[in-house]
Design an enzyme around this catalytic site. Structure first.
Site, short mmCIF file in Angstrom:
data_model
loop_
_atom_site.label_atom_id
_atom_site.label_comp_id
_atom_site.label_asym_id
_atom_site.label_seq_id
_atom_site.Cartn_x
_atom_site.Cartn_y
_atom_site.Cartn_z
N HIS A 1 0.45 -1.43 0.25
CA HIS A 1 -0.03 -0.16 -0.22
C HIS A 1 1.03 1.21 -0.09
O HIS A 1 1.95 1.03 0.06
CB HIS A 1 -1.01 -0.02 1.28
CG HIS A 1 -0.46 0.02 2.50
ND1 HIS A 1 0.01 1.16 3.75
CD2 HIS A 1 -0.24 -0.57 3.66
CE1 HIS A 1 1.18 1.15 4.07
NE2 HIS A 1 0.51 -0.70 4.41
N CYS B 1 3.17 -4.94 6.31
CA CYS B 1 2.91 -4.54 5.41
C CYS B 1 3.99 -4.33 4.55
O CYS B 1 5.21 -4.17 5.17
CB CYS B 1 1.75 -4.15 5.37
SG CYS B 1 -0.08 -4.71 5.85
#
Length: 505
Positions: free
Chosen positions: A154, A162
């Site tokens: 992202h 992430c």
């Protein structure tokens, strides 16, 4: 021959008619996603020019490789010969955890392995600008009892398990994935590695408890290196299997169970021979490096993840953490006169235990920069981004009805046809049953921080392309609004996803 643009127009009209019928019984929250400006940004002209130079079509299939230690993401794209070629390499702004696979929910580890990204995993309403779900855990992870969810790639340069890019970078990557789906690719392969699988790095990390796992996924790395084709991925006996084919004379298709016994399979001779030669060469070079006394990488350093030097050099008190300039790193700091995107003021670079870089960061004056303009917070409610959610959302349902349904997130096993005819690949079969080593599991520190589960934050509707980004600045973040889990429905612009898989404007 019917003009290609006319065919596309007819397909669009048919798809929109089907979408309109389905929308008759839906509420307006899904329909409003059609106006999502972030997800509809076109592929930048410079990238299109690079595709033309490399003999690639805009909507040909893509493949993504990611390397933690080098903090780099590679976008590979199929050219008109049918093989994949490197289109662009992006520096990673931030990743968390240590080198090694993710084992359990909350361990802050970013996943490693092979995953398939379908349209349903593309998240236009991410709390971190745009994102796609990696699909962790895949069948292999589940067979080992590994847990975790909402592991994304992202924007926003912030990571808790992430891989975080800048908003401008993820906008480009998102647009490339969107166009590949629009060209017929049902899912693209995402390969995540601890480092480039070179002899130098294998020698350096030879004492790491994850080495058995890394040698196993290096098999897939080598398959791609020698063929420049997306490797077919299967799982059995709690291990990865690459490019498996039916034995000569077999009449039944192969059936794989990640936790079950492997069926009898073969690897085509031309692939098996090329991979064997590469591995023999790599192993010999690794042995020489070890004999010469190549230093062993430290374990349990206490450093949380890494940041590419391109970003670390522009952050007060910045540190690359575990992403030191290592063998195989392609992104040279000197090649960037400015950062590839906006670095948020809230960025948290890796901290080295016992160092004073935290104090340096706190004492450093803030850069002279104007805050980002505010934007109204979105009110659209969105569905869960989890691949196995009970309700996949409108666009996932539409995608399935049009033949682009959520693919099995264990791995991409099909090779979509390119826009132009591919070079024929003969695959003579000779029984070469392989047995990969089972990975070692290393315990990871617990962590209770949540993943990407916020409602989309108040952000400007879109950011300029990376190539046109302004000089590096630390932007003042907009206020996030707490809410539901960010959605995973695919959205694209009038020449791609939107007009085919969602409501009309």
């Amino acid at each position: 021959m019917i003009d290609r643009s006319l065919i596309r127009a007819l397909v669009t009209a048919i798809t929109l008619a089907a979408a309109g019928a389905l929308l008759a019984g839906c509420d307006g929250e899904d329909a409003s996603l059609a106006a999502n400006a972030k997800a509809n940004q076109p592929v930048p002209p410079k990238l299109i020019a690079a595709m033309t130079e490399k003999d690639m079509d805009l909507q040909s299939p893509i493949l993504i490789r990611l390397f933690k230690q080098e903090a780099e993401v590679e976008i590979w794209k199929q050219d008109r010969s049918g093989k994949f070629a490197l289109l662009k390499t992006y520096p990673i702004c931030r990743w968390s955890g240590d080198l090694g696979p993710k084992v359990r929910e909350g361990d802050r580890q970013a996943p490693e392995g092979f995953y398939a990204i379908s349209p349903a995993q593309m998240n236009p309403q991410s709390a971190y600008y745009l994102s796609f779900n990696t699909g962790y855990p895949n069948a292999y992870d589940k067979a080992l009892g590994h847990t975790g969810s909402q592991l994304m790639v992202h924007g926003d340069c912030s990571s808790r398990g992430c891989y975080a890019m800048t908003d401008e970078q993820i906008a480009e990557i998102y647009s490339l994935g969107r166009e590949s789906f629009f060209g017929g690719q049902k899912s693209f392969q995402f390969q995540a590695y601890p480092f480039r699988m070179t002899p130098v790095n294998m020698a350096k990390h030879r004492n790491n408890p994850n080495m058995a796992f890394w040698k196993m996924i290096k098999e897939g790395y080598d398959h791609f290196e020698v063929t420049r084709q997306e490797p077919k991925v299967d799982f059995c006996e709690k291990k990865y299997v690459f490019d498996a084919a039916k034995p000569p004379g077999a009449t039944r298709d192969l059936t794989f169970d990640a936790a079950g016994k492997c069926p009898t399979y073969v690897i085509p001779d031309e692939i098996a021979d090329a991979v064997r030669q590469k591995q023999e060469s790599d192993q010999a070079e690794t042995a020489k490096l070890i004999a010469k006394g190549t230093p062993v990488a430290k374990l349990n350093t206490g450093i949380d993840g890494g940041m590419n030097q391109v970003f670390a050099a522009r952050v007060p008190g910045g540190n690359t953490g575990l992403s030191e300039g290592s063998d195989g790193q392609n992104m040279a700091l000197a090649g960037f006169s400015r950062a590839p995107g906006t670095i948020p003021s809230t960025v948290n670079p890796p901290r080295v235990p016992g160092s004073d870089n935290a104090a340096v960061a706190a004492a450093a004056p803030a850069p002279d920069t104007a805050p980002s303009p505010p934007a109204p917070a979105p009110t659209t409610r969105v569905a869960s981004a989890a691949p196995n959610a009970q309700s996949d959302g409108l666009f996932s349902n539409l995608a399935r009805k049009m033949g682009f349904g959520a693919a099995d997130t264990t791995a991409s096993t099909q090779g979509p046809a390119p826009a132009k005819p591919k070079t024929a690949d003969a695959k003579p079969a000779a029984p070469k049953v392989t047995a990969a080593a089972k990975p070692a599991e290393a315990a990871k520190p617990a962590d209770t921080k949540p993943a990407d589960t916020k409602q989309a934050a108040s952000r400007p509707p879109f950011k300029p392309a990376v190539a046109d980004a302004p000089p590096a600045t630390l932007a003042t973040p907009a206020t996030a609004k707490e809410g539901l889990v960010a959605g995973a429905q695919p959205i694209v612009q009038s020449n791609s996803f939107d007009s085919r898989f969602s409501a009309t404007r």
